[in-house]
Scaffold this motif. Structure first.
Motif, PDB file in Angstrom:
ATOM      1  N   LYS A 168      13.606  20.280 -28.388  1.00 60.95           N
ATOM      2  CA  LYS A 168      13.783  20.069 -26.943  1.00 60.95           C
ATOM      3  C   LYS A 168      14.388  21.335 -26.341  1.00 60.95           C
ATOM      4  O   LYS A 168      15.155  22.036 -26.991  1.00 60.95           O
ATOM      5  N   TRP A 195       8.307   9.126 -38.899  1.00 58.52           N
ATOM      6  CA  TRP A 195       7.757   9.868 -37.742  1.00 58.52           C
ATOM      7  C   TRP A 195       7.009  11.114 -38.183  1.00 58.52           C
ATOM      8  O   TRP A 195       5.937  11.429 -37.694  1.00 58.52           O
ATOM      9  N   ARG A 196       7.585  11.822 -39.135  1.00 52.85           N
ATOM     10  CA  ARG A 196       7.047  13.160 -39.420  1.00 52.85           C
ATOM     11  C   ARG A 196       5.672  13.081 -40.074  1.00 52.85           C
ATOM     12  O   ARG A 196       4.758  13.795 -39.727  1.00 52.85           O
ATOM     13  N   GLN A 211       0.812  10.418 -31.738  1.00 51.88           N
ATOM     14  CA  GLN A 211       1.978  11.255 -31.461  1.00 51.88           C
ATOM     15  C   GLN A 211       1.516  12.490 -30.719  1.00 51.88           C
ATOM     16  O   GLN A 211       0.478  13.074 -31.043  1.00 51.88           O
ATOM     17  N   TRP A 212       2.299  12.918 -29.761  1.00 56.10           N
ATOM     18  CA  TRP A 212       1.924  14.022 -28.895  1.00 56.10           C
ATOM     19  C   TRP A 212       3.098  14.968 -28.765  1.00 56.10           C
ATOM     20  O   TRP A 212       4.248  14.602 -28.978  1.00 56.10           O
ATOM     21  N   LYS A 213       2.765  16.191 -28.309  1.00 55.44           N
ATOM     22  CA  LYS A 213       3.810  17.192 -28.110  1.00 55.44           C
ATOM     23  C   LYS A 213       4.003  17.407 -26.621  1.00 55.44           C
ATOM     24  O   LYS A 213       3.025  17.537 -25.885  1.00 55.44           O
ATOM     25  N   LEU A 248       8.765  22.536 -31.287  1.00 56.92           N
ATOM     26  CA  LEU A 248       8.963  21.092 -31.261  1.00 56.92           C
ATOM     27  C   LEU A 248      10.371  20.697 -30.866  1.00 56.92           C
ATOM     28  O   LEU A 248      10.671  19.523 -30.785  1.00 56.92           O
ATOM     29  N   VAL A 305       3.712  17.933 -38.520  1.00 55.99           N
ATOM     30  CA  VAL A 305       4.977  17.979 -37.797  1.00 55.99           C
ATOM     31  C   VAL A 305       5.980  18.658 -38.713  1.00 55.99           C
ATOM     32  O   VAL A 305       6.422  18.084 -39.698  1.00 55.99           O
ATOM     33  N   PHE A 346       9.722   8.405 -26.006  1.00 55.62           N
ATOM     34  CA  PHE A 346      10.108   9.768 -26.376  1.00 55.62           C
ATOM     35  C   PHE A 346      10.854   9.758 -27.698  1.00 55.62           C
ATOM     36  O   PHE A 346      11.611   8.826 -27.988  1.00 55.62           O
ATOM     37  N   HIS A 347      10.695  10.813 -28.471  1.00 55.24           N
ATOM     38  CA  HIS A 347      11.528  10.990 -29.661  1.00 55.24           C
ATOM     39  C   HIS A 347      12.902  11.459 -29.199  1.00 55.24           C
ATOM     40  O   HIS A 347      12.992  12.295 -28.318  1.00 55.24           O
ATOM     41  N   PRO A 348      13.971  10.959 -29.791  1.00 52.38           N
ATOM     42  CA  PRO A 348      15.296  11.329 -29.276  1.00 52.38           C
ATOM     43  C   PRO A 348      15.666  12.788 -29.440  1.00 52.38           C
ATOM     44  O   PRO A 348      16.353  13.340 -28.588  1.00 52.38           O
ATOM     45  N   THR A 349      15.200  13.436 -30.515  1.00 50.16           N
ATOM     46  CA  THR A 349      15.622  14.823 -30.720  1.00 50.16           C
ATOM     47  C   THR A 349      14.487  15.830 -30.601  1.00 50.16           C
ATOM     48  O   THR A 349      14.672  16.909 -30.067  1.00 50.16           O
ATOM     49  N   LEU A 350      13.287  15.458 -31.087  1.00 49.22           N
ATOM     50  CA  LEU A 350      12.172  16.406 -30.997  1.00 49.22           C
ATOM     51  C   LEU A 350      11.523  16.316 -29.626  1.00 49.22           C
ATOM     52  O   LEU A 350      11.621  15.295 -28.943  1.00 49.22           O
ATOM     53  N   ASN A 351      10.835  17.366 -29.267  1.00 44.18           N
ATOM     54  CA  ASN A 351      10.167  17.397 -27.961  1.00 44.18           C
ATOM     55  C   ASN A 351       8.779  16.768 -28.088  1.00 44.18           C
ATOM     56  O   ASN A 351       7.761  17.418 -27.856  1.00 44.18           O
ATOM     57  N   MET A 352       8.782  15.491 -28.456  1.00 47.71           N
ATOM     58  CA  MET A 352       7.517  14.805 -28.688  1.00 47.71           C
ATOM     59  C   MET A 352       7.583  13.406 -28.100  1.00 47.71           C
ATOM     60  O   MET A 352       8.666  12.879 -27.842  1.00 47.71           O
ATOM     61  N   GLN A 404      12.309  11.664 -18.744  1.00 51.00           N
ATOM     62  CA  GLN A 404      13.234  12.525 -19.494  1.00 51.00           C
ATOM     63  C   GLN A 404      13.639  13.695 -18.620  1.00 51.00           C
ATOM     64  O   GLN A 404      13.080  13.916 -17.548  1.00 51.00           O
ATOM     65  N   ALA A 405      14.594  14.475 -19.127  1.00 52.84           N
ATOM     66  CA  ALA A 405      15.167  15.535 -18.302  1.00 52.84           C
ATOM     67  C   ALA A 405      14.286  16.775 -18.274  1.00 52.84           C
ATOM     68  O   ALA A 405      14.300  17.510 -17.298  1.00 52.84           O
ATOM     69  N   SER A 406      13.511  17.027 -19.369  1.00 51.21           N
ATOM     70  CA  SER A 406      12.694  18.245 -19.403  1.00 51.21           C
ATOM     71  C   SER A 406      11.239  17.894 -19.122  1.00 51.21           C
ATOM     72  O   SER A 406      10.872  16.731 -19.072  1.00 51.21           O
TER      73      SER A 406
END
Lengths: 455, 557
Positions: free
Chosen positions: B124, A382-383, A338-340, B122, B115, A321-327, A280-282
């Motif tokens: 990005k 997911w949540r 699931q991880w952060k 959380l 979550v 990777f989750h598409p929107t959350l940083n997880m 991923q980018a980040s």
């Protein structure tokens, strides 16, 4: 109706009622009840009369005398520290002539304290899972002559490519399911595919240690990335840098420069086959999951691992990777975790898929799908980690029942179609069932309160 | 009155231990350090000199109050505290790792967290941060790639960097002795020239890889012990191949081959027995029935026969009686029998004959019914030569296209040219240019203009003439135009001359003329020559020598 009534032990029931009452009253626990002004005044009046009833008249006379003196003397500037007209007004109207301002302020303070407490002590409720419509099979594409091992969707969502054990990469139209192109070139099973966002390239890797770059304008191989010592199982493209990542049976992940074919970094550290690599980018830019049950987070610039996550007990076959959350999530036969990002802090376990989890896929709507080696599909929210659906698609007619197994899955770019590739040589496409509603498929959410298994 | 024991007893020789310790302690706790300001030449010697404080900065000496800072054996780690005041117990685990590595040693890594989608941690990171990370990473990777790829790139002349940097330098030590009195110096900085064609200066040797990074803490419970049932479920028996036996084990045949015979349960249905009983019963019944029927038939036949016999007998006696005119008396069986025996025999014979003939007819009919060969079939069975002999039309299998051989088609020459072999180069049947080669020199006539008379004479002279010609050669004969043609003249029909020749030529006739060659024909002639017969004996006298002579010679003579 009778089915809805669940049988619980007395212990459970008692505990639950305790918990509910606790939750209900927790916010107001340490706080005194609010002050009722009327009652308070009455009380004070009663008390005052009881204690000082004898001197009321004398106090009144004194005050009257003061007023007369002031009126005679003329208006003087009030000495510093005296109250304004409010106090004089209250003096007259109040039951108790001596107004103790401190009492009033204390009451006000009490009120504010109440409000603050309400905000801080939020009722810790268990989040309710979001309702997702159930998924159903709507298309089966049979065309490959061997296990279909990998799939990749084009960024424009027009077509998708699959690689199989018959050494052929087939490109299919996403809307109709028709075959467009078959690409031959690999000598052994094609295990990984990726389509680049920024160039018209398709990358493929196989069990013959070859990593090929296909130019889609000519449908020909233009580059080979040479260096892997053993079968290459997984492939990933970095979204912003022109760099390719591959991982395989030689327990390494390799970073290749797309243009010069140079092996920039060799990410060593795993002690067994690296089953999956994602980028991923980040930060963390590269994550690998391996058969030695660990997940490693890597620093791409230095080529070293930042962190090793050892929570899994069995081999980790897929990370995503989750598409929107940083997880991100990782799948293994014991649990899906699931991880952060960026430190790999553990969030939660999704347990229930008691099979070898071969692949994971995530939707922008928060649907996580896990595909097993026995052909089962589990759909999770997911949540909350609620498993809202379990599917087992039947095998293609002509295949044995033991030939059920899902090797890879992907959501298309819109997130509305799930493409799975299976061991009975078919590609199955699933979509959401539009006719279902919350009532027809209710949420049966039973979080286990009593036993919280942390490991 | 009561005296203390201490008064009575002599004084103790050694002091009380407790008292001694106290004294000692009191001695130790004394700090002999001079006060601040007066420590110029003083050195702390023991731990007590530090008192309960630390090192003395004005004393220039390595001091280790309370042993702090000394190099230890390395087994103990210094206790560290983090920013919240809590002791860092994971310093042990973090020993070999770098400062940037993330190690999860807390139990919070195992605890479930919620979550919450709106949680800012959380989300990005923003686009700027992503771009920054990407740029940094890209630059770092570029350096590595450049280094790796430079070896493959062609050698180029070094770019002319502007190296002339001038630095004005003011040295610290100044004076007339230094720098020849000047205050400052100007230094010119130039990049050292790099030879682009220079091979690498250093040999890189591979050294064995160092120890791997220390293992991370394991955050799961140890794997559960395998139960006996599970172990049994995963038990894989050793492989016994049908083809290979690498170690040469002798394994009994039951283990080598999968023989299903022992595993089969051969269950014979009970209905077989029922079937056999039923069959036996029916067979018996049928046999019984047949027997009865046969008996009845026999009876009937016998009766009929008897009836016929009697009838015949009656008729015969009637006829006899009519002939003889004898009144029929009581039939006398015996003489009738006697008479009838012959008749019987005859009739029997007749019957047999007829029976035989009937049988024969039946047989023939059966045979003929089996295969009534049609004319067509008979013709097919015939050999082709028979068919031709009979003059029957031959029916070939080829029809239409198959009548013609494919090799005949698509030929450049035509139907009449015929077949060629497989590797016959038959694309062109005649050469492209029909003319004979013009480059070969062929003198047509001796041109007197070109050559002189002497030359022509030389040309025409026959230089190559032999001294001795062949015996019997005919010089007057015209020169040969082609090869010698031999004719076989067969006067010798019975081979007598040949025989004589054989006999005669066994002598050694060196002087004899054997003329060959020149003549166009060879004729064996007999010529009588009386010749040295005495050597050979009288029987040779009559023999005639045979000579081969040319015909021409003979003609001459």
């Amino acid at each position: 109706m009778s089915e809805d009534v669940q049988r619980h032990s007395v212990h459970t029931l008692v505990f639950r009622s305790l918990k509910r009452s606790h939750d209900m009253f927790l916010s107001n626990q340490g706080i005194l009840p609010p002050v009722d002004d009327k009652a308070d005044n009455l009380r004070k009046a009663v008390k005052a009369r009881d204690l000082y009833g004898l001197v009321f008249d004398d106090v009144k006379k004194m005050q009257a005398m003061k007023h007369l003196r002031e009126a005679e003397a003329g208006p003087n500037p009030p000495p510093p520290g005296t109250r304004t007209e409010n106090s004089t007004v209250s003096n007259e109207s109040a039951v108790v002539p001596y107004t103790d301002t401190s009492l009033m302020t204390r009451a006000v303070q009490n009120n504010t304290q109440n409000q603050l407490a309400n905000i801080v002590k939020k009722v810790p409720t268990m989040p309710k899972p979001k309702w997702h419509p159930p998924w159903k099979l709507f298309r089966v594409i049979a065309g490959h002559l061997g296990w279909v091992r990998c799939v990749a969707v084009e960024p424009g969502n027009e077509w998708f490519a699959t690689g199989a054990a018959d050494r052929i990469i087939k490109i299919w139209d996403l809307g109709s399911g028709q075959l467009k192109v078959s690409l031959t070139g690999h000598v052994s099973t094609v295990r990984g595919l990726a389509v680049s966002n920024r160039h018209p390239y398709l990358f493929s890797c196989g069990e013959d240690r070859q990593v090929k770059c296909w130019d889609l304008e000519y449908n020909k191989v233009i580059r080979h990335y040479h260096g892997h010592l053993s079968a290459v199982y997984s492939l990933a493209l970095h979204p912003t840098i022109d760099v390719l990542l591959t991982a395989g049976r030689d327990s390494t992940a390799r970073v290749w420069d797309m243009r010069t074919k140079a092996n920039v970094h060799t990410l060593t550290g795993h002690t067994h086959t690296v089953a999956s690599v994602i980028a991923q980018a980040s930060e963390p830019q590269v994550i690998t999951g391996s058969h030695d049950t660990t997940i490693r987070l890597w620093d791409l610039a230095a080529g070293k691992s930042i962190c090793t996550l050892t929570n899994h007990k069995k081999s980790v076959r897929d990370v995503i990777f989750h598409p929107t959350l940083n997880m991100f999530a990782s799948g293994s036969p014991d649990n899906i975790k699931q991880w952060k990002c960026p430190d790999g802090k553990f969030i939660q376990n999704l347990s229930g898929h008691n099979a070898i989890v071969n692949c994971l896929a995530v939707n922008a709507e928060g649907v996580l799908v896990s595909g097993g080696d026995n052909g089962t599909l589990h759909f999770w929210d997911w949540r909350t980690g609620y498993n809202f659906q379990r599917l087992q698609a039947p095998v293609q007619p002509g295949s044995m029942d033991s030939e059920a197994g899902i090797f890879s899955m992907i959501f298309d770019n819109s997130g509305s179609r799930l493409i799975t590739t299976e061991a009975d040589k078919t590609i199955k496409i699933y979509k959401e069932d539009d006719t279902a509603t919350e009532d027809s498929h209710p949420i049966n959410w039973k979080p286990d309160i009593l036993k919280r298994r942390k490991f | 009155m009561v005296e203390s024991l201490a008064v009575v007893l002599p004084p103790p020789k050694t002091k009380n231990l407790a008292i001694i310790k106290q004294e000692r302690v009191k001695v130790k706790s004394k700090c002999t350090a001079p006060p601040y300001g007066e420590r110029k030449n003083w050195i702390p010697h023991s731990q007590s000199d530090f008192g309960d404080g630390g090192a003395y900065p004005e004393v220039i000496l390595a001091q280790y109050p309370q042993g702090m800072g000394k190099e230890k054996t390395g087994k103990t780690l210094a206790l560290q505290v983090d920013q919240n005041g809590k002791i860092r117990f994971d310093a042990i685990v973090r020993q070999g790792h770098g400062l940037n590595t993330v190690l999860h040693t807390d139990f919070n890594q195992l605890v479930r967290k919620d979550v919450i989608e709106d949680d800012p941690t959380l989300q990005k990171p923003g686009q700027e941060e992503i771009d920054k990370t990407a740029e940094e990473t890209r630059l770092a990777l570029e350096k590595i790639i450049e280094h790796k790829v430079s070896a493959a790139q062609p050698v180029r002349a070094p770019e002319k960097s502007s190296p002339d940097k001038y630095i004005r330098f003011t040295p610290a030590q100044q004076g007339p002795g230094y720098n020849s009195g000047a205050q400052q110096r100007i230094i010119r900085m130039v990049d050292a020239p790099v030879d682009p064609m220079e091979p690498p200066k250093f040999r890189h040797k591979k050294i064995p890889a160092g120890p791997p990074s220390p293992p991370p803490p394991i955050l799961h419970s140890p794997p559960r012990k395998v139960t006996k049932e599970e172990q049994a479920a995963f038990n894989i028996p050793p492989c016994v191949s049908n083809w290979k036996n690498a170690k040469g084990y002798t394994i009994p045949l039951e283990k080598r081959l999968v023989d299903g015979r022992g595993l089969q349960e051969k269950e014979i249905s009970s209905r077989f027995g029922e079937f056999t009983t039923i069959m036996n019963r029916t067979v018996k019944q049928v046999a019984e029935g047949m027997r009865v029927r046969r008996e009845l038939e026999n009876e009937l036949q016998r009766k009929e026969k008897e009836q016929r016999e009697r009838d015949l007998l009656r008729r015969a006696t009637q006829a006899r009686n009519e002939r003889a005119g004898i009144v029929p008396t009581e039939p006398d069986d015996k003489p009738a029998e006697m008479k009838d025996a012959e008749g019987e025999a005859e009739r029997e014979a007749l019957r047999k004959e007829r029976h035989y003939e009937r049988q024969r007819e039946r047989r023939l009919k059966r045979a003929s019914l089996e295969k009534q060969k049609t004319v067509r079939e008979r013709d097919l069975d015939r050999d082709i030569s028979e068919q031709i002999a009979l003059g029957k039309p031959i029916k070939t299998n080829t029809t239409g296209e198959n009548m013609f051989d494919a090799r005949l088609f698509n030929q450049s020459k035509g139907l009449t040219s015929g077949f060629g072999s497989e590797d016959a180069y038959s694309i062109y049947d005649k050469p492209l240019f029909n003319s004979t080669s013009t480059s070969i020199y062929k003198p047509k006539s001796v041109d007197s203009d070109m050559y002189g008379d002497e030359d022509i004479a030389k040309l025409k002279k026959h230089k190559f003439v032999a001294d001795k010609k062949f015996l019997g050669a005919d010089e007057s004969a015209p020169p040969r135009e082609g090869p010698v043609q031999f004719e076989k003249e067969d006067d010798d029909v019975f081979g007598l001359d040949a025989l004589l020749n054989d006999a005669m030529t066994s002598k050694k006739d060196s002087g004899k003329k054997e003329s060959l060659g020149r003549a166009t024909s060879m004729i064996a002639t007999t010529e009588v020559t009386r010749h040295h017969s005495s050597l050979r004996g009288s029987y040779h006298k009559r023999r005639e020598l045979v000579e081969f002579e040319s015909e021409r010679k003979r003609h001459r003579h």
